[in-house]
Design a protein around this motif. Structure first.
Motif, PDB file in Angstrom:
ATOM      1  N   TYR A  65       0.744  -1.147  -0.199  1.00 28.87           N
ATOM      2  CA  TYR A  65       0.192   0.140   0.028  1.00 28.87           C
ATOM      3  C   TYR A  65       0.814   1.362   0.078  1.00 28.87           C
ATOM      4  O   TYR A  65       1.812   1.476   0.743  1.00 28.87           O
ATOM      5  N   LEU A  66       0.453   2.197  -0.910  1.00 31.77           N
ATOM      6  CA  LEU A  66       1.279   3.389  -1.054  1.00 31.77           C
ATOM      7  C   LEU A  66       0.845   4.389  -0.063  1.00 31.77           C
ATOM      8  O   LEU A  66      -0.434   4.649   0.160  1.00 31.77           O
ATOM      9  N   GLY A  68       1.533   8.691   1.041  1.00 30.00           N
ATOM     10  CA  GLY A  68       2.405   9.655   1.015  1.00 30.00           C
ATOM     11  C   GLY A  68       2.453  10.508   2.408  1.00 30.00           C
ATOM     12  O   GLY A  68       3.393  10.020   3.157  1.00 30.00           O
ATOM     13  N   GLY A  70      -0.199  10.457   4.408  1.00 27.29           N
ATOM     14  CA  GLY A  70      -1.363   9.706   5.099  1.00 27.29           C
ATOM     15  C   GLY A  70      -2.124  10.890   5.832  1.00 27.29           C
ATOM     16  O   GLY A  70      -2.972  10.510   6.552  1.00 27.29           O
ATOM     17  N   SER A  71      -2.541  11.540   4.896  1.00 19.22           N
ATOM     18  CA  SER A  71      -3.380  12.928   5.113  1.00 19.22           C
ATOM     19  C   SER A  71      -5.095  12.611   4.610  1.00 19.22           C
ATOM     20  O   SER A  71      -5.794  13.475   4.971  1.00 19.22           O
ATOM     21  N   ASN A  72      -5.163  11.632   4.020  1.00 16.52           N
ATOM     22  CA  ASN A  72      -6.477  11.418   3.517  1.00 16.52           C
ATOM     23  C   ASN A  72      -6.929   9.642   3.925  1.00 16.52           C
ATOM     24  O   ASN A  72      -7.364   9.184   3.322  1.00 16.52           O
ATOM     25  N   THR A 132       0.989  14.938  -0.320  1.00 17.15           N
ATOM     26  CA  THR A 132       2.068  15.091  -1.328  1.00 17.15           C
ATOM     27  C   THR A 132       1.482  14.909  -2.614  1.00 17.15           C
ATOM     28  O   THR A 132       0.241  14.884  -3.032  1.00 17.15           O
ATOM     29  N   GLY A 142      -8.370  19.162  -4.392  1.00 15.57           N
ATOM     30  CA  GLY A 142      -8.540  20.540  -4.921  1.00 15.57           C
ATOM     31  C   GLY A 142      -9.095  21.242  -3.702  1.00 15.57           C
ATOM     32  O   GLY A 142      -9.316  20.957  -2.592  1.00 15.57           O
ATOM     33  N   ILE A 188       2.104   6.383  -8.778  1.00 16.76           N
ATOM     34  CA  ILE A 188       2.674   7.664  -9.313  1.00 16.76           C
ATOM     35  C   ILE A 188       3.587   7.995  -9.078  1.00 16.76           C
ATOM     36  O   ILE A 188       4.246   7.935  -7.674  1.00 16.76           O
ATOM     37  N   ARG A 214      -8.024  28.797   6.007  1.00 15.59           N
ATOM     38  CA  ARG A 214      -7.992  27.464   6.672  1.00 15.59           C
ATOM     39  C   ARG A 214      -8.150  27.392   7.959  1.00 15.59           C
ATOM     40  O   ARG A 214      -8.919  26.700   8.931  1.00 15.59           O
TER      41      ARG A 214
HETATM   42  C1  FAD Z   1      -6.535  19.416   7.718  1.00 14.45           C
HETATM   43  C2  FAD Z   1      -6.620  18.800   6.205  1.00 14.45           C
HETATM   44  C3  FAD Z   1      -7.038  19.601   5.285  1.00 14.45           C
HETATM   45  C4  FAD Z   1      -7.175  18.829   4.000  1.00 14.45           C
HETATM   46  N1  FAD Z   1      -7.731  19.860   2.909  1.00 14.45           N
HETATM   47  C5  FAD Z   1      -7.816  19.467   1.843  1.00 14.45           C
HETATM   48  C6  FAD Z   1      -8.278  20.029   0.728  1.00 14.45           C
HETATM   49  O1  FAD Z   1      -8.431  21.358   0.804  1.00 14.45           O
HETATM   50  N2  FAD Z   1      -8.431  19.306  -0.825  1.00 14.45           N
HETATM   51  C7  FAD Z   1      -8.257  18.282  -0.812  1.00 14.45           C
HETATM   52  O2  FAD Z   1      -8.475  17.549  -1.883  1.00 14.45           O
HETATM   53  N3  FAD Z   1      -7.735  17.312   0.313  1.00 14.45           N
HETATM   54  C8  FAD Z   1      -7.637  17.987   1.435  1.00 14.45           C
HETATM   55  N4  FAD Z   1      -7.261  17.053   2.402  1.00 14.45           N
HETATM   56  C9  FAD Z   1      -7.071  15.715   2.161  1.00 14.45           C
HETATM   57  C10 FAD Z   1      -5.739  15.187   1.627  1.00 14.45           C
HETATM   58  O3  FAD Z   1      -4.437  16.131   2.297  1.00 14.45           O
HETATM   59  C11 FAD Z   1      -5.433  15.394   0.162  1.00 14.45           C
HETATM   60  O4  FAD Z   1      -6.323  14.299  -0.364  1.00 14.45           O
HETATM   61  C12 FAD Z   1      -3.976  14.689  -0.239  1.00 14.45           C
HETATM   62  O5  FAD Z   1      -4.007  15.031  -1.469  1.00 14.45           O
HETATM   63  C13 FAD Z   1      -3.714  13.478   0.022  1.00 14.45           C
HETATM   64  O6  FAD Z   1      -2.282  13.351  -0.122  1.00 14.45           O
HETATM   65  P1  FAD Z   1      -1.427  12.346   0.883  1.00 14.45           P
HETATM   66  O7  FAD Z   1      -0.023  12.437   0.196  1.00 14.45           O
HETATM   67  O8  FAD Z   1      -1.481  12.521   2.273  1.00 14.45           O
HETATM   68  O9  FAD Z   1      -1.958  10.969   0.396  1.00 14.45           O
HETATM   69  P2  FAD Z   1      -2.397   9.716   1.432  1.00 14.45           P
HETATM   70  O10 FAD Z   1      -3.197  10.149   2.436  1.00 14.45           O
HETATM   71  O11 FAD Z   1      -0.967   9.067   1.731  1.00 14.45           O
HETATM   72  O12 FAD Z   1      -2.812   8.406   0.440  1.00 14.45           O
HETATM   73  C14 FAD Z   1      -4.245   8.955  -0.231  1.00 14.45           C
HETATM   74  C15 FAD Z   1      -4.479   7.904  -1.341  1.00 14.45           C
HETATM   75  O13 FAD Z   1      -3.587   8.124  -2.338  1.00 14.45           O
HETATM   76  C16 FAD Z   1      -2.939   7.200  -2.724  1.00 14.45           C
HETATM   77  N5  FAD Z   1      -1.567   7.226  -2.857  1.00 14.45           N
HETATM   78  C17 FAD Z   1      -0.643   8.298  -2.326  1.00 14.45           C
HETATM   79  N6  FAD Z   1       0.486   8.449  -3.062  1.00 14.45           N
HETATM   80  C18 FAD Z   1       0.613   7.770  -4.116  1.00 14.45           C
HETATM   81  C19 FAD Z   1       1.383   7.333  -5.029  1.00 14.45           C
HETATM   82  N7  FAD Z   1       2.582   8.024  -5.221  1.00 14.45           N
HETATM   83  N8  FAD Z   1       0.845   6.412  -6.358  1.00 14.45           N
HETATM   84  C20 FAD Z   1      -0.267   6.037  -6.108  1.00 14.45           C
HETATM   85  N9  FAD Z   1      -1.066   5.927  -5.307  1.00 14.45           N
HETATM   86  C21 FAD Z   1      -0.937   6.982  -4.402  1.00 14.45           C
HETATM   87  C22 FAD Z   1      -2.888   6.215  -1.350  1.00 14.45           C
HETATM   88  O14 FAD Z   1      -2.420   4.778  -1.474  1.00 14.45           O
HETATM   89  C23 FAD Z   1      -4.457   6.257  -0.857  1.00 14.45           C
HETATM   90  O15 FAD Z   1      -5.149   5.617  -1.339  1.00 14.45           O
HETATM   91  C24 FAD Z   1      -6.758  17.424   3.540  1.00 14.45           C
HETATM   92  C25 FAD Z   1      -6.661  16.661   4.690  1.00 14.45           C
HETATM   93  C26 FAD Z   1      -6.342  17.452   6.193  1.00 14.45           C
HETATM   94  C27 FAD Z   1      -5.767  16.849   7.151  1.00 14.45           C
END
Ligand code: FAD
Length: 309
Positions: A65-66, A68, A70-72, A132, A142, A188, A214
């Motif tokens: 499992y990938l 970044g 972990g924010s979603n 990320t 977005g 990705i 925010r």
């Molecule tokens: C306080 C807060 C505010 C937020 N505001 C917004 C906002 O305004 N808009 C918004 O859209 N989101 C928002 N988010 C949600 C989140 O930050 C986004 O969805 C962000 O893009 C997730 O990135 P991540 O690297 O943390 O992904 P992760 O949470 O690590 O992963 C999310 C998903 O992407 C997959 N993934 C991650 N990296 C890769 C890769 N390299 N290749 C293939 N799959 C991958 C993972 O397997 C998982 O399914 C917010 C979250 C928080 C905590």
């Protein structure tokens, strides 16, 4: 020790992969601060290390499992019985004119700042999204009227079945919190974005303004995974939840934020089970009141892989 784990540790170290952790507490690697231990976690520093780690895990039969930032992500209280591959080590940004190439592990807010300082506009919307680039492409992240779709020209991937490749334009399948990467096994590796020239001071001022918005509207003082639900067409889900009388409603330490009902926050020691129960109650109440089914935006990682919440 489980044979699959010993096999992975041996074969990965034969390939020169050194940054491997066992029993990694996922609560420390997600913004929700929830989740049990992952049996194995790898922190690759290059594309080669990443593809080698995934190849070894798949050959052995371990789920991968990938992650970044972990924010979603909501991770099961039982953790994950496989290999978590963290992308944070792939963190290079290359600029050429108005074109920016960012590797998957690049921090979105840092990228927004970095291009703003160079007088490139178009990425301000992502300032404050705590993920990320890879996670943002995957989710088509977005905010404030824009999304990754508007700036991403193409994205590079690797898959254990297809090898290296690139998806360009519409091939990336961007929709509302959706991309082509949600189907199949493509990882990705990075993406190319086209921005436009602007005034650095004005771009940075916009970034500061969006960050202030925010702070004012979102419950950033508590751990969360951002907006818990996708927008229902034409409606703000947070408002629907508030109108259903659920603002502040809790199951254990998982609470519908009193500041913004679109967020579920962790008030201290919330468990995954509590969040799932709360999500179920919210969905049911909205269905009873409005007759519509709202969808979760947060990805839920069960012990054997991702499942829909
Ligand atoms: C306080 C807060 C505010 C937020 N505001 C917004 C906002 O305004 N808009 C918004 O859209 N989101 C928002 N988010 C949600 C989140 O930050 C986004 O969805 C962000 O893009 C997730 O990135 P991540 O690297 O943390 O992904 P992760 O949470 O690590 O992963 C999310 C998903 O992407 C997959 N993934 C991650 N990296 C890769 C890769 N390299 N290749 C293939 N799959 C991958 C993972 O397997 C998982 O399914 C917010 C979250 C928080 C905590």
């Amino acid at each position: 020790m489980n044979k699959l784990i010993t096999d992975f540790l041996k074969e990965a170290s034969d390939k020169g992969i050194t940054d491997i952790k066992r029993d990694l507490p996922m609560s420390e690697y997600t913004t929700f601060k929830i989740g049990g231990n992952a049996d194995l976690a790898v922190f690759p520093k290059s594309r080669e290390e990443l593809t080698d780690a995934v190849t070894v895990a798949k050959a052995i039969g371990l789920p991968v499992y990938l992650v970044g930032k972990g924010s979603n992500l909501l991770v099961s209280d039982e953790g994950f019985r496989g290999v978590i591959v963290f992308t944070g080590g792939l963190d290079k940004i290359t600029l050429e004119g108005n074109c920016v190439y960012a590797e998957a592990g690049v921090n979105l807010t840092a990228l927004s700042r970095s291009v703003a300082e160079r007088g490139l506009s178009g990425h301000e919307f992502a300032c404050g999204i705590p993920g990320t680039v890879g996670g943002a492409v995957y989710m088509n992240a977005g905010a404030y009227g824009s999304e990754m779709k508007n700036v991403t020209v193409s994205s590079d991937y690797w898959s254990s079945t297809l090898g290296f490749g690139t998806l360009s334009g519409d091939e990336q399948g961007f929709g509302y919190r959706e991309s082509a990467y949600m189907k199949g096994d493509k990882i990705i590796l990075g993406c190319k974005m086209m921005l436009w020239e602007g005034n650095p001071e004005e771009i940075l001022a916009t970034c500061r303004e969006l960050l202030a918005k925010r702070r004012e509207k979102q419950p950033l003082e508590y751990p969360s995974a951002g907006s818990s639900f996708k927008r229902y067409p034409g409606r703000f889900t947070g408002q629907m939840i508030e109108e259903a009388g659920l603002k502040g409603f809790s199951v254990g330490d998982a609470q519908v934020s009193t500041k913004h009902a679109g967020f579920i926050v962790n008030k201290g020691r919330a468990t995954c089970r509590e969040v799932i129960e709360l999500v179920g109650i919210i969905k049911e109440k909205i269905f009873d009141k409005e007759g519509v089914k709202i969808e979760c935006e947060i990805r839920y990682l069960s012990p054997l892989g991702e499942v829909t919440l």
